[in-house]
Motif scaffolding. Sequence first.
Motif, short mmCIF file in Angstrom:
data_model
loop_
_atom_site.label_atom_id
_atom_site.label_comp_id
_atom_site.label_asym_id
_atom_site.label_seq_id
_atom_site.Cartn_x
_atom_site.Cartn_y
_atom_site.Cartn_z
N SER A 81 0.81 -1.22 0.00
CA SER A 81 0.00 0.00 0.00
C SER A 81 0.85 1.27 0.00
N LEU A 82 0.19 2.37 -0.34
CA LEU A 82 0.79 3.70 -0.24
C LEU A 82 -0.32 4.71 0.01
N ILE B 293 3.97 11.41 -1.95
CA ILE B 293 3.47 10.03 -1.88
C ILE B 293 4.16 9.36 -0.70
N ILE B 294 3.36 8.88 0.23
CA ILE B 294 3.90 8.18 1.40
C ILE B 294 3.87 6.69 1.10
N SER B 295 5.05 6.11 0.97
CA SER B 295 5.12 4.70 0.57
C SER B 295 6.21 3.98 1.34
N ASN B 296 6.37 2.71 1.05
CA ASN B 296 7.42 1.91 1.67
C ASN B 296 8.81 2.42 1.29
N VAL C 203 -4.35 3.71 -0.35
CA VAL C 203 -5.34 3.34 0.67
C VAL C 203 -6.24 4.51 1.06
N ASN C 204 -6.09 5.67 0.41
CA ASN C 204 -6.97 6.80 0.70
C ASN C 204 -8.42 6.46 0.33
N PHE C 205 -9.36 7.00 1.08
CA PHE C 205 -10.77 6.82 0.76
C PHE C 205 -11.38 8.09 0.18
N THR C 206 -10.89 9.23 0.60
CA THR C 206 -11.42 10.49 0.09
C THR C 206 -10.28 11.49 -0.06
#
Length: 397
Positions: free
Chosen positions: A131-132, A139-142, A155-158
């Motif tokens: 996920s990110l 961008i917040i990622s691994n 994984v954002n919903f809105t």
Amino acid sequence: MAKKKKKKLSKWVLVRDGLFSTLLSLLVCYFLSLLFFNTSFFNPLSKAVKDFSFLDVYYSERLNKNENINPNIILINVEHKSRYEIAQVMEQVLDAKPKVIGFDVILKEFQKSKEDTLLAIYLRKERVVTSLVLSNDEIISNHPFFRFHKEPGFVNFTFDSENTVVREFESERQQFNTTYESFSKVIAQEYLSHKKWESNKLDEKLKEARVINYQGDLDHFLYFTIDDFMGLDDKSIIHDKIVLLGYLGSPTGNVFDVEDKHFTPLNHITSGKSIPDMNGLVIHANIIAMLITDKFMYKVSTFWIVVLTFLCSFLASIYFIWLTKRLKISYRTVRKTILFLFAVLLVWVTLLLFKNGVVLKSTPIIAVTFFSAGFIKFYKHLVRWVNTKMKFKSYLK
């Protein structure tokens, strides 16, 4: 003949008055809405209005009675476990051969340890979806050590900070000249065969934001803590299933632990919500369940809501202008009674449609129709004023 002609003329004047009254009322209503939603003084109230839908009441009551467990999706709570413990559970999960594993944990730092190396090996497996998070400026990622050829899902919903209740989700997002797919969509694609995905026309259905068809809260899914899962003698329960690893509170389901929690229509408190009610992992589980079962909610477009609002307001204006000449004493009582029955009927139709998977936002239709019905007396005063300046034939005297 003269009577018939006069009657036809009278009907035409009534329809014209109804049209003028409706258009003026809609114009006034539009300017009032601009004032209401764009003035800082009204911000708290307007935000509360945006966050509330009376369908939430129905949603909450209906789904809280749903005791069925989804057989296809299993959740594992990582709590605040160490990377070594997460690597251990990943090994056990992979050995049980689920169809797809969703890893809703972002590892931003590389600790140069044996545990990180093990975890990276397991995250590299074909069945694992990472996920990110997409934000406005980054961008917040691994960490690159945990990134592989397979693209993670966001994984954002809105992406609208004004909407705090998660009712819809986007399957794709264009950002920094790159198209990202949602975590839920990627997992559903991995789970379904290509033939099934194509036959259900899911790419076409996911071209725009879709209303989430919530099936239930955490209790609707089979879930474990890492310790519980590791203690199972027979882990074949997850064979060929979807396994989602992420945060579900500490301890699991803790109402007051709001980390990675969101407001949803299932919240018991439907107005003035104070505590988020659902972890992100459970929302993903609901979206995935909707995708793999092809049980979508269909939202009536804004265009048709505007059309319905105009028609209801127009018919109400004509009827109540006509009624003012028929009733003198009891007009207000009859008007309020009819409007009340109209609201009850429209709410009933809305709930019936919702039960059958169609979302109709009837609140603006009811509100504007009520406003147009009440606007008639102002239109009557306007007609009288116009008649002092020029001759204007009206059904109203």
